[in-house]
Scaffold this motif. Structure first.
Motif, short mmCIF file in Angstrom:
data_model
loop_
_atom_site.label_atom_id
_atom_site.label_comp_id
_atom_site.label_asym_id
_atom_site.label_seq_id
_atom_site.Cartn_x
_atom_site.Cartn_y
_atom_site.Cartn_z
N PRO A 1 -68.64 121.13 -19.72
CA PRO A 1 -68.95 122.31 -20.56
C PRO A 1 -69.72 123.39 -19.81
N ASP A 2 -70.52 122.99 -18.80
CA ASP A 2 -71.28 123.99 -18.04
C ASP A 2 -70.37 124.89 -17.20
N LEU A 3 -69.10 124.49 -17.04
CA LEU A 3 -68.15 125.30 -16.28
C LEU A 3 -67.20 126.10 -17.18
N TYR A 4 -67.37 126.01 -18.50
CA TYR A 4 -66.48 126.74 -19.40
C TYR A 4 -66.46 128.26 -19.14
N PRO A 5 -67.63 128.88 -18.85
CA PRO A 5 -67.57 130.33 -18.56
C PRO A 5 -66.64 130.65 -17.38
N GLU A 6 -66.69 129.81 -16.35
CA GLU A 6 -65.82 130.04 -15.19
C GLU A 6 -64.36 129.79 -15.54
N GLY B 1 -69.87 129.48 -1.11
CA GLY B 1 -68.77 128.76 -0.48
C GLY B 1 -69.30 127.80 0.56
N VAL B 2 -69.01 126.51 0.41
CA VAL B 2 -69.55 125.50 1.33
C VAL B 2 -68.43 124.70 2.01
N ALA B 3 -67.56 124.07 1.20
CA ALA B 3 -66.48 123.20 1.73
C ALA B 3 -67.10 122.12 2.62
N TYR B 4 -66.59 121.94 3.85
CA TYR B 4 -67.13 120.91 4.75
C TYR B 4 -68.61 121.17 5.09
N GLY B 5 -69.02 122.43 5.02
CA GLY B 5 -70.41 122.75 5.36
C GLY B 5 -70.60 123.29 6.75
N TRP B 6 -69.56 123.84 7.36
CA TRP B 6 -69.70 124.38 8.72
C TRP B 6 -70.66 125.57 8.76
N SER B 7 -70.49 126.51 7.85
CA SER B 7 -71.40 127.67 7.84
C SER B 7 -72.81 127.22 7.46
N SER B 8 -72.89 126.23 6.57
CA SER B 8 -74.20 125.68 6.19
C SER B 8 -74.89 125.09 7.42
N SER C 1 -74.12 128.18 -3.00
CA SER C 1 -73.34 128.13 -4.24
C SER C 1 -71.94 127.65 -3.92
N ASP C 2 -71.49 126.60 -4.60
CA ASP C 2 -70.14 126.10 -4.35
C ASP C 2 -69.58 125.46 -5.61
N MET C 3 -68.40 125.89 -6.00
CA MET C 3 -67.73 125.30 -7.17
C MET C 3 -67.32 123.86 -6.89
N PHE D 1 -71.97 125.27 -9.10
CA PHE D 1 -71.40 126.07 -10.19
C PHE D 1 -70.64 127.23 -9.56
N ALA D 2 -69.96 128.01 -10.40
CA ALA D 2 -69.39 129.27 -9.94
C ALA D 2 -70.53 130.23 -9.61
#
Length: 256
Positions: free
Chosen positions: A18-23, A118-125, A142-144, A172-173
């Motif tokens: 439900p916390d993702l319903y807005p997205e 945007g994170v994905a694998y986390g390279w930029s992180s 922040s990462d969906m 979250f979005a």
């Protein structure tokens, strides 16, 4: 996984959260009413970017006065381990981008607070955290959730355990994550945008992020050739930006 299966799995994933319903609502509008906005101004911006583009090495020297050659040698073992982790990961996500640009942006800004989308694998992180660790700084990301792939457990997979104490990940979005992040910290030294690729999504996020970037801080956006949002944002705010060409794509970067 077929496209129909992926879409169905994603939709069910949203219904369970439900916390993702807005997205979910925004996604439906984006893929129906605003579908044409995804590539708005793409041709214009690619022509503009091609005329300005320089290499990552040139950009880091021009903007930050730094050489990038030491990064690969200084962190050779960490990067090698990260590459191995990516290969072992059962879920496929986006690969590494211009890591040196991110790392040296943090070095130049003497960063203690960095925000990325945007994170994905986390390279930029990983690139940000390697710099932030020197100053006991914090990365806010922040990462969906990866609703179609059961990939949540693999987000940030290449980031070593010893760097995770300096990392706050918001699942979250951006429209839900960023207000939560700004409530914890309001001014950032570096920001890196690599999430919602739509024109409207970018324009909203660019405005929000720019407000929270300190004067002298560094703004980086990946994949600016997808549409004209980045070019339009820079022109609207009279920003003289540098454009980096990296592996056939364009990155926008400027110092506020």
């Amino acid at each position: 996984m077929s496209e129909i299966t992926r879409v169905l799995k994603t939709f069910i994933g949203y219904l369970k959260r439900p916390d993702l319903y807005p997205e979910l609502g925004r996604k439906i509008i984006k893929n129906t009413v605003n579908r044409g906005n995804a590539f708005k101004g793409k041709e214009k911006t690619n022509s503009w970017a091609a005329g300005k583009a320089i290499s990552q090495e040139e950009a880091v020297l021009k903007l930050f006065g730094l050489e990038i050659s030491a990064f690969r040698s200084d962190y050779a073992e960490i990067l090698k381990t990260a590459e191995q982790r990516e290969k072992e990961c059962p879920v496929k996500m986006g690969g590494p981008g211009a890591l040196e640009l991110i790392y040296y942006a943090c070095e130049f800004a003497n960063a203690k607070h960095v925000v990325e989308t945007g994170v994905a694998y986390g390279w930029s992180s990983l690139a940000s955290l390697l710099s932030l660790a020197k100053r006991n700084g914090t990365l806010y990301s922040s990462d969906m959730p990866y609703l179609a792939q059961d990939g949540d457990q693999y987000v940030g997979y290449v980031v070593p355990q010893n760097l995770k104490n300096s990392w706050k990940l918001f699942r979250f979005a951006d429209k839900e994550s960023l207000p939560k992040i700004f409530a914890e910290n309001s001014v950032f030294d570096v920001l890196h945008y690599d999430s919602d690729k739509s024109y409207n999504g970018r324009m909203w996020a660019y405005d929000e992020l720019y407000k929270h970037l300190k004067k002298g801080g560094v703004f980086i956006s990946d994949d600016i050739g997808d549409n004209s949002a980045y070019q339009d944002f820079c022109e609207k705010n009279n920003i003289e930006t540098t454009v980096v060409e990296y592996e056939g794509k364009y990155i926008g970067v400027f110092v506020k």
